[in-house]
Enzyme design. Structure first.
Site, mmCIF file in Angstrom:
data_model
loop_
_atom_site.group_PDB
_atom_site.id
_atom_site.type_symbol
_atom_site.label_atom_id
_atom_site.label_comp_id
_atom_site.label_asym_id
_atom_site.label_seq_id
_atom_site.Cartn_x
_atom_site.Cartn_y
_atom_site.Cartn_z
ATOM 1 N N HIS A 34 125.554 77.786 4.355
ATOM 2 C CA HIS A 34 125.412 77.220 3.000
ATOM 3 C C HIS A 34 126.801 77.127 2.369
ATOM 4 C CE1 HIS A 34 125.955 81.354 1.763
ATOM 5 N NE2 HIS A 34 124.873 81.716 2.435
ATOM 6 N N GLY A 36 128.351 78.902 0.327
ATOM 7 C CA GLY A 36 129.114 80.154 0.319
ATOM 8 C C GLY A 36 129.942 80.284 1.591
ATOM 9 N N HIS A 37 129.300 80.018 2.733
ATOM 10 C CA HIS A 37 130.029 80.053 4.012
ATOM 11 C C HIS A 37 131.138 78.990 4.021
ATOM 12 C CE1 HIS A 37 125.904 81.513 5.472
ATOM 13 N NE2 HIS A 37 126.686 82.525 5.763
ATOM 14 N N GLY A 154 132.848 87.479 2.411
ATOM 15 C CA GLY A 154 132.396 87.132 1.067
ATOM 16 C C GLY A 154 132.184 88.358 0.198
ATOM 17 N N ASP A 157 128.624 90.305 -0.184
ATOM 18 C CA ASP A 157 128.280 91.550 0.513
ATOM 19 C C ASP A 157 129.431 92.535 0.294
ATOM 20 O OD1 ASP A 157 125.768 90.678 2.183
ATOM 21 O OD2 ASP A 157 127.209 89.047 2.330
ATOM 22 N N VAL A 183 129.677 82.705 -4.122
ATOM 23 C CA VAL A 183 129.308 81.354 -4.548
ATOM 24 C C VAL A 183 127.846 81.377 -5.005
ATOM 25 C CG1 VAL A 183 129.106 78.943 -3.838
ATOM 26 C CG2 VAL A 183 130.963 80.363 -2.944
ATOM 27 N N MET A 191 124.148 82.425 -3.424
ATOM 28 C CA MET A 191 123.674 81.717 -2.227
ATOM 29 C C MET A 191 123.493 82.708 -1.086
ATOM 30 S SD MET A 191 125.554 78.107 -2.242
ATOM 31 C CE MET A 191 125.360 77.047 -3.673
HETATM 32 P P1 AMP Z 1 125.975 86.012 6.554
HETATM 33 O O1 AMP Z 1 125.867 84.768 7.362
HETATM 34 O O2 AMP Z 1 124.981 86.090 5.434
HETATM 35 O O3 AMP Z 1 126.068 87.258 7.381
HETATM 36 O O4 AMP Z 1 127.370 85.920 5.799
HETATM 37 C C1 AMP Z 1 128.560 85.642 6.478
HETATM 38 C C2 AMP Z 1 129.715 85.794 5.515
HETATM 39 O O5 AMP Z 1 129.520 84.901 4.423
HETATM 40 C C3 AMP Z 1 129.820 87.207 4.922
HETATM 41 O O6 AMP Z 1 131.190 87.557 4.784
HETATM 42 C C4 AMP Z 1 129.165 87.035 3.584
HETATM 43 O O7 AMP Z 1 129.609 87.955 2.612
HETATM 44 C C5 AMP Z 1 129.576 85.629 3.222
HETATM 45 N N1 AMP Z 1 128.672 85.054 2.223
HETATM 46 C C6 AMP Z 1 127.320 84.955 2.302
HETATM 47 N N2 AMP Z 1 126.819 84.418 1.168
HETATM 48 C C7 AMP Z 1 127.880 84.178 0.354
HETATM 49 C C8 AMP Z 1 128.031 83.648 -0.965
HETATM 50 N N3 AMP Z 1 126.984 83.249 -1.686
HETATM 51 N N4 AMP Z 1 129.270 83.557 -1.474
HETATM 52 C C9 AMP Z 1 130.349 83.970 -0.761
HETATM 53 N N5 AMP Z 1 130.284 84.481 0.478
HETATM 54 C C10 AMP Z 1 129.064 84.584 1.031
#
Ligand code: AMP
Length: 288
Positions: A34, A36-37, A154, A157, A183, A191
């Site tokens: 999304h 955020g990524h 991000g 977390d 984000v 997100m």
């Molecule tokens: P995930 O795929 O959820 O394990 O997240 C992968 C990376 O993206 C991690 O470093 C998360 O902290 C970051 N991340 C996930 N959601 C967001 C967001 N909304 N805003 C910023 N970073 C994010």
């Protein structure tokens, strides 16, 4: 963009790049990408420049899920992720399988874990006791395969980012950790790939996490002296629980970097929370 599935091939390519002094910027994810990524990917590109290489891993890491959690139903869409990565200018997408990362049989059977023992204990650590062991283990493995100069995580977390920083410092990984801002959707919901699980009605109720953060900010910024944490926790719990589908798992106030709990809340104090909306567990955090 190159799509690499084999850990051995990824490591060989990374070694070749590092030998040529090419900077490697890395964004580890569990996929179902999304905005955020995508923001983390943009940040990685800015950090390594156009002569550098941006690597994104997509790996739903089984060791960070408890048996009762959503490993098997976690959303996956590799074709869509690959398209988004290509459009975002990613150079290498690394997509290993669980069997490659954690061999279960034979002479290569997996039996080594990386455990951070302090920052992993509160909050997510209490609710999900083996979660961070899985996170630190997979991040350590990914760092050894991708050999990044810099890795972007991000702030969404927050506890995870602080634990990864600590692991890198404690174990002398030669990588810089950058933490990029959370984000949010226009209505404030952070997100997350898990937002996908929410029904329309739950999605509306899910904005309560952001509204609770805003309320906490309002309280501490308008107070003339620090606010007792218990009092503010009580107020936020009531605010959140007024949503019929919402159940508070935890609300904690702490010092941003050390995660040390604080009894008095003031501007600059960090707030983190986990809330179930129906069957979906959401987390959010912010500095107040
Ligand atoms: P995930 O795929 O959820 O394990 O997240 C992968 C990376 O993206 C991690 O470093 C998360 O902290 C970051 N991340 C996930 N959601 C967001 C967001 N909304 N805003 C910023 N970073 C994010």
């Amino acid at each position: 963009m190159r799509l690499i599935k084999s850990p051995a091939q990824m490591q060989k390519l990374a070694l070749d790049l590092r030998r040529k002094d090419t900077e490697i910027g890395f964004v580890p994810t569990m996929g179902f990408l999304h905005k955020g990524h995508l923001r983390l990917i943009e940040r990685a590109r800015r950090l390594v420049g156009n002569n550098g290489v941006v690597v994104v891993s997509v790996f739903v890491n089984p060791t960070q899920f408890a048996p009762t959690e959503d490993y098997s139903t976690y959303p996956r869409d590799l074709a869509r992720d690959a398209r988004l990565c290509r459009e975002a200018g990613v150079d290498i997408m690394f997509v290993p399988t669980a069997a490659q990362m954690y061999p279960r049989t034979g002479r290569k059977e997996f039996s080594t874990y990386v455990v951070e023992e302090k920052l992993s204990r509160p909050m997510e650590g209490l609710s999900r006791p083996t979660h961070f062991r899985g996170v630190t283990t997979v991040v350590a493995k990914l760092f050894n395969l991708v050999l990044p100069n810099v890795a972007v995580f991000g702030a969404k977390d927050w506890q995870q980012a602080m634990i990864v920083k600590r692991m890198v410092a404690d174990l002398n990984f030669p990588v810089r950790i950058v933490v990029a801002p959370t984000v949010r959707e226009p209505d404030g919901l952070a997100m997350s790939s898990r937002n996908q699980y929410l029904s329309q009605d739950e999605r509306r109720q899910a904005t309560i996490l952001w509204r609770a953060i805003c309320r906490a900010r309002e309280v501490v910024r308008s107070a003339s002296k620090p606010v007792p944490a218990d009092l503010l926790r009580q107020e936020l719990t009531e605010l959140i629980s007024a949503q019929p589908a919402a159940r508070v798992d935890y609300i904690e106030f702490f010092e941003s970097d050390t995660l040390d709990p604080l009894n008095q809340v003031e501007p600059g104090t960090h707030l983190a929370m986990a809330v179930r909306i129906g069957r979906t567990r959401l987390i959010d955090n912010a500095r107040l």
